[in-house]
Structures are given as C-alpha cells and as structure tokens.
Write a protein that holds these residues in place. Structure first.
Motif, PDB file in Angstrom:
ATOM      1  N   MET A   1      -8.960  11.399  10.611  1.00  0.00           N
ATOM      2  CA  MET A   1      -9.156  10.785   9.299  1.00  0.00           C
ATOM      3  C   MET A   1     -10.614  10.394   9.062  1.00  0.00           C
ATOM      4  SD  MET A   1      -6.292  10.825   7.742  1.00  0.00           S
ATOM      5  CE  MET A   1      -4.724  11.507   8.333  1.00  0.00           C
ATOM      6  N   ASP A   2     -11.079  10.640   7.844  1.00  0.00           N
ATOM      7  CA  ASP A   2     -12.405  10.173   7.433  1.00  0.00           C
ATOM      8  C   ASP A   2     -12.347   8.713   6.999  1.00  0.00           C
ATOM      9  OD1 ASP A   2     -13.703  12.785   7.633  1.00  0.00           O
ATOM     10  OD2 ASP A   2     -12.524  13.314   5.853  1.00  0.00           O
ATOM     11  N   VAL A   3     -11.207   8.335   6.406  1.00  0.00           N
ATOM     12  CA  VAL A   3     -11.042   6.999   5.825  1.00  0.00           C
ATOM     13  C   VAL A   3      -9.641   6.490   6.130  1.00  0.00           C
ATOM     14  CG1 VAL A   3     -10.933   5.662   3.662  1.00  0.00           C
ATOM     15  CG2 VAL A   3     -12.650   7.455   3.929  1.00  0.00           C
ATOM     16  N   VAL A   4      -9.539   5.202   6.434  1.00  0.00           N
ATOM     17  CA  VAL A   4      -8.248   4.508   6.489  1.00  0.00           C
ATOM     18  C   VAL A   4      -8.333   3.316   5.542  1.00  0.00           C
ATOM     19  CG1 VAL A   4      -6.581   3.248   7.893  1.00  0.00           C
ATOM     20  CG2 VAL A   4      -7.782   5.213   8.863  1.00  0.00           C
ATOM     21  N   VAL A   5      -7.310   3.162   4.716  1.00  0.00           N
ATOM     22  CA  VAL A   5      -7.246   2.048   3.769  1.00  0.00           C
ATOM     23  C   VAL A   5      -6.043   1.185   4.100  1.00  0.00           C
ATOM     24  CG1 VAL A   5      -6.943   1.384   1.343  1.00  0.00           C
ATOM     25  CG2 VAL A   5      -8.395   3.336   1.940  1.00  0.00           C
ATOM     26  N   CYS A   6      -6.234  -0.120   4.047  1.00  0.00           N
ATOM     27  CA  CYS A   6      -5.174  -1.062   4.390  1.00  0.00           C
ATOM     28  C   CYS A   6      -5.292  -2.267   3.453  1.00  0.00           C
ATOM     29  CB  CYS A   6      -5.343  -1.487   5.846  1.00  0.00           C
ATOM     30  SG  CYS A   6      -4.129  -2.649   6.462  1.00  0.00           S
ATOM     31  N   THR A   7      -4.364  -2.414   2.507  1.00  0.00           N
ATOM     32  CA  THR A   7      -4.420  -3.536   1.582  1.00  0.00           C
ATOM     33  C   THR A   7      -3.104  -4.303   1.599  1.00  0.00           C
ATOM     34  OG1 THR A   7      -3.717  -2.180  -0.321  1.00  0.00           O
ATOM     35  CG2 THR A   7      -6.074  -2.363   0.075  1.00  0.00           C
ATOM     36  N   LEU A   8      -3.197  -5.591   1.868  1.00  0.00           N
ATOM     37  CA  LEU A   8      -2.046  -6.497   1.917  1.00  0.00           C
ATOM     38  C   LEU A   8      -0.987  -5.981   2.893  1.00  0.00           C
ATOM     39  CD1 LEU A   8      -1.710  -7.396  -1.885  1.00  0.00           C
ATOM     40  CD2 LEU A   8      -3.064  -8.533  -0.104  1.00  0.00           C
ATOM     41  N   VAL A   9      -1.439  -5.629   4.078  1.00  0.00           N
ATOM     42  CA  VAL A   9      -0.563  -5.055   5.101  1.00  0.00           C
ATOM     43  C   VAL A   9      -0.611  -5.846   6.408  1.00  0.00           C
ATOM     44  CG1 VAL A   9      -0.160  -3.028   6.568  1.00  0.00           C
ATOM     45  CG2 VAL A   9      -0.686  -2.727   4.147  1.00  0.00           C
ATOM     46  N   LEU A  10      -1.796  -6.226   6.846  1.00  0.00           N
ATOM     47  CA  LEU A  10      -1.944  -6.865   8.149  1.00  0.00           C
ATOM     48  C   LEU A  10      -1.260  -8.221   8.230  1.00  0.00           C
ATOM     49  CD1 LEU A  10      -5.653  -5.927   8.977  1.00  0.00           C
ATOM     50  CD2 LEU A  10      -3.554  -4.865   9.828  1.00  0.00           C
TER      51      LEU A  10
END
Length: 244
Positions: free
Chosen positions: A138-147
């Motif tokens: 992957m070039d990018v990983v996005v994580c919003t309101l998950v952790l």
C-alpha cells in the motif's frame, strides 16, 4: 474521585440494564452489527459537513504519491460507509477493510457516487490481523474514527506499518480522551461501559496519541481539534499523518 466514578457508572448501568443483559447473553452484538452502519451513515454525513475543509486539506497530500502509472494503492482501515471517498483524489485504487460485513452495501453505494476512484475489493477482517494484504503493498493507509474501537491500537499500527511501502503515508483522524482529572474525563469514564455497547466497541477514554507516538514511524505530524459534534460524549480529536 474513583469512588464517584464507580457510583455513577452503577447508576448508568441500572438505567440501561436491559442493554447490558442482552450484551451479557450475546444478543446485543449481532443487533449492533446490523444497526451500526445506519447510525454511522447519519453521523458521518453531519461530521463531513463540519470537517470538509480539513479532510480535503489532509487527503490532498495523496496526489504526490502517484507513481508512473498515476495510480495510488490506498487501504481504508475500518472503512465504514465510505465517508472519505469524496475527498480522495482521482487515481486511487481503494481496498476497504472492516470486520463488519454489513458495511459492504454502503460501500457499493459510495463507490457508485465516486467514479473518480477504482474499487479493488472489500476485506472482512480486523485491523490487528490483515493477513490478506501483502507486505509493502500500500502507498497509503487511512484510518478515521477506528482506533477507538479496536482491541489493540498497538497491533493495528504494527499491521499498518507492515502493509505500507517504505515512505508510504498513514492518515488518521481519531477522537481521544479528555484531559485526565477534568470533569469531562470523569463523564467519559462514567459513560464508557455503556457507550462501548452502543458504539460497537468504541472507548471514550483512549489516549491514542500515545500509541501513535510510540509506533516508531519515521515522521509524525498531529494536531488537536475540538469535537465536531458536541452533543455526543466523544472528546477532542487528533488529525494528522505519519510516514513509514
């Protein structure tokens, strides 16, 4: 203070006793998995209106990662309803990962509305074990309101680093605990045992910035923000990026 927290937690538990009994008997989780995507669809529409400028600014940095093909391999971790799709630049090849299979129909609708993106696949898995994804893919990983809702933020961040290529970017936007000792933090402690059932495992008192700081990214940029929806018990948010 601890005694007061426990007393107030008990009062909230008594007020929401049917919910806790259903959770104890194993009836609540399947129900939550079914209704939660609908709840998130409503909430993310509201937060996107408030956070549009910030999200566009954050995700605009993805453009610079496109190679000779003009494509960017992007993994959205805990993808939910696909609320971030509209903010991604053209040329992104999206892999979605979420442990709740009920989100897939929402993702299909979101992709239909965002034809500038390429939809690779939907992976049903937990962020702590993304074995379906290859190292450095992957070039990018996005994580919003998950952790806030994973079992182990530390293990999730280890997996993020594994699947990112060298120099790849990890974008995050997460709600975190109020300052310890504050009345706001006290109320988060009181609400958390009940809220985690309503919010599909969401913990209100996570100090996620500590996990990010100890994750050994080569670079970490982070800013603190007020909560976009003040009527919810979630606290301040952190937004930023990390470089593998």
């Amino acid at each position: 203070m601890d005694a007061l927290v426990r007393l107030l937690q008990l009062l909230v538990l008594l007020l929401t006793l049917p919910l806790h009994i259903m959770a104890l008997l194993g009836f609540w989780e399947p129900l939550c998995k079914s209704y939660f995507p609908y709840l998130m669809a409503v909430l993310v529409a509201k937060t996107n209106r408030k956070m549009e400028g910030k999200k566009r600014e954050l995700f605009s940095q993805i453009k610079g990662l496109a190679g000779a093909s003009g494509k960017v391999a992007l993994l959205e971790l805990g993808c939910g309803t696909g609320a971030n799709f509209q903010f991604y630049p053209s040329g992104c090849r999206i892999t979605c990962l979420d442990p709740n299979p009920n989100f897939e129909k929402f993702l299909t609708k979101s992709m239909a509305k965002n034809r500038h993106l390429e939809y690779e696949r939907f992976v049903v898995a937990f962020g702590e074990d993304m074995k379906q994804l290859a190292d450095g893919s992957m070039d990018v990983v996005v994580c919003t309101l998950v952790l806030c809702s994973v079992q182990s933020p530390r293990k999730v961040l280890q997996e993020v680093q594994r699947v990112l290529r060298p120099g790849g970017l990890f974008f995050f936007w997460e709600h975190v605990a109020e300052p310890r000792g504050s009345w706001a933090f006290l109320w988060q402690q009181v609400a958390e045992p009940t809220w985690k059932h309503i919010g599909d495992g969401c913990r209100l008192t996570r100090e996620t910035w500590k996990d990010l700081e100890s994750a050994q990214f080569s670079e970490l940029q982070m800013e603190r923000q007020p909560p976009p929806l003040k009527w919810l018990p979630v606290g301040p948010h952190i937004m930023g990026k990390a470089v593998k």
